[in-house]
Enzyme design. Structure first.
Site, PDB file in Angstrom:
ATOM      1  N   GLY A  91     -33.245 -54.906   5.619  1.00 45.89           N
ATOM      2  CA  GLY A  91     -32.638 -53.710   5.071  1.00 45.89           C
ATOM      3  C   GLY A  91     -32.321 -53.901   3.604  1.00 45.89           C
ATOM      4  N   GLY A  94     -26.957 -50.914  -1.692  1.00 44.20           N
ATOM      5  CA  GLY A  94     -26.299 -51.100  -2.972  1.00 44.20           C
ATOM      6  C   GLY A  94     -25.904 -52.529  -3.252  1.00 44.20           C
ATOM      7  N   MET A  95     -25.470 -53.271  -2.229  1.00 43.54           N
ATOM      8  CA  MET A  95     -25.049 -54.648  -2.453  1.00 43.54           C
ATOM      9  C   MET A  95     -26.239 -55.580  -2.644  1.00 43.54           C
ATOM     10  SD  MET A  95     -21.780 -54.780  -2.478  1.00 43.54           S
ATOM     11  CE  MET A  95     -21.494 -56.520  -2.244  1.00 43.54           C
ATOM     12  N   GLU A  97     -30.348 -56.869  -0.858  1.00 49.13           N
ATOM     13  CA  GLU A  97     -31.298 -56.839   0.248  1.00 49.13           C
ATOM     14  C   GLU A  97     -30.929 -57.904   1.268  1.00 49.13           C
ATOM     15  OE1 GLU A  97     -33.599 -58.041  -2.814  1.00 49.13           O
ATOM     16  OE2 GLU A  97     -32.574 -56.312  -3.664  1.00 49.13           O
ATOM     17  N   VAL A  98     -31.314 -57.625   2.520  1.00 48.28           N
ATOM     18  CA  VAL A  98     -31.063 -58.569   3.598  1.00 48.28           C
ATOM     19  C   VAL A  98     -32.395 -58.902   4.259  1.00 48.28           C
ATOM     20  CG1 VAL A  98     -29.798 -59.043   5.719  1.00 48.28           C
ATOM     21  CG2 VAL A  98     -28.799 -57.549   3.981  1.00 48.28           C
ATOM     22  N   LYS A 113     -28.862 -62.716   2.411  1.00 51.26           N
ATOM     23  CA  LYS A 113     -28.487 -61.522   1.651  1.00 51.26           C
ATOM     24  C   LYS A 113     -28.562 -61.865   0.163  1.00 51.26           C
ATOM     25  CE  LYS A 113     -25.377 -58.665   2.953  1.00 51.26           C
ATOM     26  NZ  LYS A 113     -24.111 -58.017   3.335  1.00 51.26           N
ATOM     27  N   ASP A 206     -13.355 -52.722   5.367  1.00 50.12           N
ATOM     28  CA  ASP A 206     -14.512 -51.842   5.551  1.00 50.12           C
ATOM     29  C   ASP A 206     -14.968 -51.884   7.008  1.00 50.12           C
ATOM     30  OD1 ASP A 206     -16.342 -49.986   4.672  1.00 50.12           O
ATOM     31  OD2 ASP A 206     -17.829 -51.469   4.077  1.00 50.12           O
ATOM     32  N   PRO A 209     -18.567 -48.742  12.329  1.00 51.91           N
ATOM     33  CA  PRO A 209     -19.589 -49.121  13.322  1.00 51.91           C
ATOM     34  C   PRO A 209     -20.784 -49.846  12.723  1.00 51.91           C
ATOM     35  CG  PRO A 209     -18.779 -46.916  13.781  1.00 51.91           C
ATOM     36  CD  PRO A 209     -18.180 -47.327  12.458  1.00 51.91           C
TER      37      PRO A 209
END
Length: 892
Positions: A91, A94-95, A97-98, A113, A206, A209
């Site tokens: 995925g 904003g933070m 890529e993983v 990450k 934060d 789900p």
């Protein structure tokens, strides 16, 4: 970085924030004592903290737009980053890529990450990212994603974590509706994980789900722990994360996705604390039950407005058959005023577990219908240990959601549904309300009508007989004499006493002696209504005191038995003596020995020695004498502990020779074996025997709690002390011991709250201030710790020189200065050697600490039994001398 190292850095960081400019530099120079690496770590954390404050001032929409501009993966399968081989993209957001990757060193799959390039361009972001990664990696909890490594290459910073196979909670709730059992299981696992994090002074901020992953076996994992702080460092606004980015394509959508789970204080830009996670958990729980979030609006602004101003719609509008208790829990989680919410996540967990216990029949039916999953559950329990005992029972039930395509799983769900219906019918059936019908009562000592003509044998003796009589009734919880004896010597309104004892009813009586007779008038007060519901009168001859006590107890007990429609074995009081004066002395001696101070403890020994001289066959008095000698041994540094031990053991042997079923004797035997002989197995046998003989003995349960505490079995210790508190809720000793159990379990926030409750009840009670100040300091709240310590000096009526010395010590060296001053003054005090050793251990004077610990060991100070669990000695654990000392204690 080890957890101990992080704890040291974290404490110094919070202390340094209290200083400005040159004062801060001077403080760090003193506190780090030449350890340049430590000083740089703290300075880096302080700098990141201050720089982050300006970062959050950027409007949320601007931050989102910048972070999400061009967010796409940039690594392909087969590429290398460090010693990791990229396998697939999981995925992007904003933070960063993983990716799924292969760890080539340890041959395992991991998640990598990579921090977004836009964030890397801000040095403060990278610095804070590193600090948060270190903090998160220090957590060790099975329900929190494990961080393996933080690394960097020429153009990337990355975090490596365990790879979780499964689905996010978002995916699961979209696919199907969860059962009540599954919802409670997920919520309990989340609460347990967040409780552990809060104890480590970390707030997630934060919870939603998307940040909750469920493995196929039903195991819950919280993702991205601590990373939300990068976006919300000091004045929390909006959390932005990868999973939310996947859900929403625009920056506004991302913000919206997170706003739904914010606390009101987050939405208003106020400073947040651990209670913000409590609110967010409430939102998640509400959504699992209702299928929607409680404050969702048509727009971002409407959602903010609902969050701040509107109460959530009742759950029953969206979900049928939600138990009243669960509705109460959710409502309390979602209180807008954080002071009205649950104050600790552990309290949330306790209530969720209590509700789950009431619904345990559902899990039993599910396990019976799905035997193929029992092996998986047993394996899970064996591999994850006691931490997961509370959740493992429901894993087989919840795993059906993930693997529901199997026919057997479908059959299990049908059986579960049928079982649920049957359980609800059984649970709410009128014939199953016995637990709710149990009443509690406090029997107060009798008050004389003519104070010039009073006699303790009537005032306390009749109350003792009544307590014994009522305790035999089913459905009646009776406070013990140790809890109510104090009301003989103070003017106390019965209703106020009832509130203090936390009971439904109070039996308050008076008596009058005249013409060889005693006239007793007893009133039964309903504490809730404040009304007197019944009045009983009796008149007896005073010739045979014990006979009249039993007769009055029998008459009043029979009336209460009929009133409350209960049954009883109709016993008479088990006094163990026919000597009235010996009985008087026994009552007085037991009262004195429970006052927890040296003068009264020594007086108790004298009084009880008189009792056994008058009646050498008085087993209860011998047991009381053993307890009094043990009380003397536990208090003060000038006592000959060896002599007190011998006298206590002799008295125990005589008590048990006369009455092999003496619970009091076994309790004191447990103390002696624990504190003097270091025979912990023998102590546990004695404690268990005491509890078995008298399950309603507050003393038996609290002594057992002390034993379990020293053994590192904190959950069991907390359960035992809670039982003692249930029996005797007004006991400040039990209440403080509960705080000690929480403190040694490193549950600092809960311990702080508990110690504060004790002080609020009685500002002069024992050493509560010392334990509170210790706990505050260990949790990084040094300024508050010092404030509490100064209050302690005021309670002790310390002289001006002492007060000034501690003020100067704190102003110049912070809490370390206070500890050095306490260590300096220790030799002239009457404190236990153990505490002196703790002061020296905390200031780095290891040799002196071990010298004092040896003295504590030789003297058999009771504190030595908690050496391994007391956090003040954590700095000594890697010293061979510590291990040797522990070995000597354990090998006895």
């Amino acid at each position: 970085m080890t957890p101990e190292r992080w704890q040291q850095i974290n404490q110094l960081f919070h202390s340094a924030l209290a200083y400005e400019g040159g004062q801060r530099a001077a403080f760090l120079a003193r506190a780090c004592a030449g350890n340049e690496g430590l000083r740089k770590e703290v300075e880096s954390l302080v700098a990141s903290h201050e720089q982050a404050a300006s970062f959050i001032e950027t409007p949320a929409a601007d931050v989102a737009a910048e972070l999400f501009a061009g967010a796409q993966t940039r690594l392909a399968a087969g590429q290398q980053i460090g010693h990791y081989t990229i396998m697939a993209a999981l995925g992007a957001g904003g933070m960063g890529e993983v990716y799924l990757a292969q760890d080539n060193k340890l041959d395992r799959q991991v998640a990598v990450k990579i921090l977004n390039e836009k964030l890397i361009q801000r040095e403060s972001n990278v610095s804070r990212f590193i600090q948060e990664a270190k903090a998160a990696s220090a957590l060790n909890h099975p329900n929190i994603l494990t961080i393996y490594e933080f690394g960097e290459t020429e153009d990337a910073h990355f975090i490596v974590s365990e790879f979780i196979e499964g689905k996010t909670l978002r995916e699961i709730v979209r696919e199907s509706k969860l059962s009540l059992s599954e919802i409670l299981d997920i919520a309990s696992q989340l609460a347990g994980a967040l409780s552990a994090a809060h104890q480590a002074q970390l707030i997630h901020r934060d919870i939603k789900p998307e940040n909750v992953m469920i493995r196929p076996d039903g195991y819950v994992k919280i993702l991205d722990f601590g990373l939300a702080k990068l976006i919300q460092p000091k004045q929390a606004m909006v959390g932005l994360e990868v999973a939310t980015a996947q859900q929403n394509e625009t920056a506004k959508g991302v913000i919206m996705g997170t706003v739904n789970y914010m606390s009101p204080e987050q939405a208003k830009g106020e400073r947040v604390d651990k209670r913000t996670d409590i609110f967010s958990l409430g939102v998640v729980l509400y959504e699992m039950l209702a299928g929607r979030t409680p404050f969702a609006g048509a727009s971002l602004s409407e959602t903010f407005a609902n969050l701040i101003n509107q109460e959530p719609q009742p759950l029953v509008r969206f979900a049928a058959n939600v138990p009243d208790e669960l509705q109460r829990i959710v409502a309390k989680l979602l209180r807008k005023n954080k002071d009205e919410r649950y104050q600790t996540m552990q309290d949330v967990l306790t209530d969720l577990k209590g509700l789950r216990d009431n619904l345990s029949g559902e899990e039993k039916l599910a396990r019976a219908a799905a035997p193929e999953n029992e092996h998986a559950t047993a394996l899970l329990q064996a591999t994850t240990g006691a931490v997961n005992k509370q959740t493992a029972q429901t894993q087989s039930s919840f795993s059906q959601t993930i693997i529901r395509h199997k026919p057997l799983a479908a059959f299990a769900l049908i059986a579960l549904l049928i079982g649920s219906i049957a359980l609800v019918y059984w649970f709410y059936s009128p014939s199953n309300t016995a637990v709710g019908d149990r009443r509690s009562i406090a029997v107060l000592p009798l008050k004389p009508i003519a104070t010039a003509n009073r006699d303790e044998i009537y005032e306390v003796g009749i109350a003792d007989s009544l307590i014994y009589k009522l305790s035999a009734m089913k459905g009646i919880i009776v406070r013990p004499l140790s809890a109510t004896r104090k009301y003989a010597d103070i003017a106390q309104d019965p209703l106020a006493a009832g509130r203090e004892q936390q009971v439904d009813y109070v039996l308050a009586s008076n008596y009058q002696l005249a013409g060889g007779k005693i006239r007793v008038t007893a009133q039964l007060f309903n504490v809730a209504s404040g009304q007197s519901e019944e009045t009983y009168k009796s008149e007896k001859d005073t010739g045979d005191v014990f006979a009249l006590e039993d007769a009055i107890a029998g008459e009043v007990g029979n009336i209460l038995q009929a009133r409350f429609v209960t049954t009883s074995g109709s016993p008479t009081a088990k006094r163990g003596t026919t000597n009235e004066e010996a009985y008087r002395l026994y009552l007085q001696g037991m009262y004195l020995s429970n006052q927890i101070n040296m003068p009264d403890a020594r007086k108790a020994v004298e009084v009880l020695e008189q009792a056994v001289r008058l009646d050498p066959n008085y087993a209860q008095a011998w047991a009381g004498l053993a307890h009094a000698h043990r009380a003397v041994a536990n208090l003060g540094r000038s006592v000959d502990i060896h002599a007190e031990y011998q006298k206590s053991i002799e008295a125990i042997n005589k008590a048990l020779a006369l009455d092999a079923g003496s619970a009091d004797a076994y309790s004191t035997l447990c103390e002696n074996k624990m504190y003097y002989e270091y025979d912990f197995a023998g102590a546990e046998t004695a404690c268990q025997r005491a509890v078995e003989l008298n399950p309603d003995s507050s003393q038996a349960h609290q002594i057992y709690a002390r034993l379990l505490l020293g053994r590192g079995r904190s959950d069991e210790a907390i359960a035992e002390i809670k039982t003692a508190i249930d029996i005797e809720p007004a006991s400040l000793f039990n209440q403080r011991l509960y705080g000690n159990c929480l403190y040694n379990a490193r549950r600092y926030e809960e311990a702080i709250a508990q110690f504060k409750r004790v002080i609020a009840t009685n500002e002069d009670f024992g050493t509560t201030y010392m334990w509170l100040s210790n706990t505050l300091a260990l949790s990084g709240k040094e300024a508050e710790a010092f404030e509490v310590w100064m209050k302690s000096l005021a309670v002790q009526k310390a002289d001006e020189e002492t007060v000034h010395a501690f003020q100067t010590a704190f102003q110049t060296s912070g809490w370390q200065g206070v500890l050095r001053e306490r260590a300096h003054r220790f030799e002239k005090s009457n404190e236990a050697f153990f505490h002196g050793a703790a002061y020296n251990a905390q200031i780095g004077n290891k040799d002196k600490a071990f010298e004092l610990l040896e003295k504590s060991y030789q003297r058999r100070e009771l504190w030595m039994t908690i050496l391994q669990v007391d956090p003040r000695f954590d700095s000594l654990h890697d010293d061979p001398r510590f291990n040797e000392l522990v070995r000597r204690v354990e090998s006895k």
